[in-house]
Scaffold this active site. Structure first.
Site, short mmCIF file in Angstrom:
data_model
loop_
_atom_site.label_atom_id
_atom_site.label_comp_id
_atom_site.label_asym_id
_atom_site.label_seq_id
_atom_site.Cartn_x
_atom_site.Cartn_y
_atom_site.Cartn_z
N ARG A 8 1.04 -1.29 0.09
CA ARG A 8 0.01 0.05 0.04
C ARG A 8 1.07 1.24 0.11
O ARG A 8 1.92 1.46 0.86
CB ARG A 8 -0.89 -0.08 1.35
CG ARG A 8 -1.83 0.93 1.53
CD ARG A 8 -2.57 1.02 2.74
NE ARG A 8 -3.36 2.25 2.85
CZ ARG A 8 -2.94 2.88 3.78
NH1 ARG A 8 -1.92 2.94 4.59
NH2 ARG A 8 -3.70 4.28 3.90
N ALA A 16 -7.89 9.07 1.48
CA ALA A 16 -8.00 7.90 0.62
C ALA A 16 -7.10 6.58 0.89
O ALA A 16 -6.08 6.86 1.39
CB ALA A 16 -8.02 8.02 -0.79
N ASP A 17 -7.73 5.31 0.83
CA ASP A 17 -7.10 4.22 1.15
C ASP A 17 -6.94 3.61 -0.22
O ASP A 17 -7.92 3.03 -0.69
CB ASP A 17 -7.89 3.45 2.29
CG ASP A 17 -6.96 2.00 2.62
OD1 ASP A 17 -5.91 1.99 2.33
OD2 ASP A 17 -7.79 1.20 3.16
N ALA A 18 -5.77 3.70 -0.83
CA ALA A 18 -5.52 3.12 -2.16
C ALA A 18 -5.04 1.84 -2.10
O ALA A 18 -3.87 1.59 -1.33
CB ALA A 18 -4.84 3.93 -3.10
N ARG A 63 -10.74 3.75 -1.49
CA ARG A 63 -11.81 3.62 -0.63
C ARG A 63 -11.78 5.22 0.05
O ARG A 63 -10.63 5.52 0.58
CB ARG A 63 -11.54 2.57 0.54
CG ARG A 63 -12.84 2.76 1.38
CD ARG A 63 -12.82 1.45 2.42
NE ARG A 63 -11.43 1.63 3.28
CZ ARG A 63 -11.30 0.99 4.37
NH1 ARG A 63 -11.96 0.58 4.93
NH2 ARG A 63 -10.05 0.95 4.76
#
Length: 103
Positions: A8, A16-18, A63
């Site tokens: 990650r 944002a959580d990419a 997300r």
């Protein structure tokens, strides 16, 4: 073949959580006909379907994450408690360092 999750990368703006996946396989029933038709038409080089499985060669997911302070402002007491405890679990513990700066 199992999906391999790549490391990650930190979010660009912290909101944002990419995540990045390679060789992702999902059951066909998780896709509506309309979505699958669109995927196969617009991303045919990386998306394929066979034997009830949808295969995606390379996928980025993102997300949206609500900042904790904004979430806590509106959350009920039990949701606040769960969120703070969960956040605390994410903080690495190093017993050689103290938050108050004392040795």
């Amino acid at each position: 073949m199992m999906a391999r999750r790549r490391p990650r990368h930190p979010p660009r703006n912290g909101l944002a959580d990419a995540q990045q996946f390679e060789h992702l396989e999902l059951p066909r029933e998780r896709f509506s006909d309309e979505v699958l038709e669109d995927l196969l038409g617009s991303a045919a080089r990386t998306v394929s379907a066979a034997d009830g499985t949808i295969m995606i060669e390379h996928l980025y997911t993102e997300r949206r994450v609500r900042p904790l302070d904004l979430y806590l402002r509106d959350a009920d007491p039990e949701a606040t408690r769960r969120a703070v405890l969960d956040f605390g679990q994410a903080i690495p513990y190093d017993e050689t360092r103290r938050l108050d700066g004392a040795p």
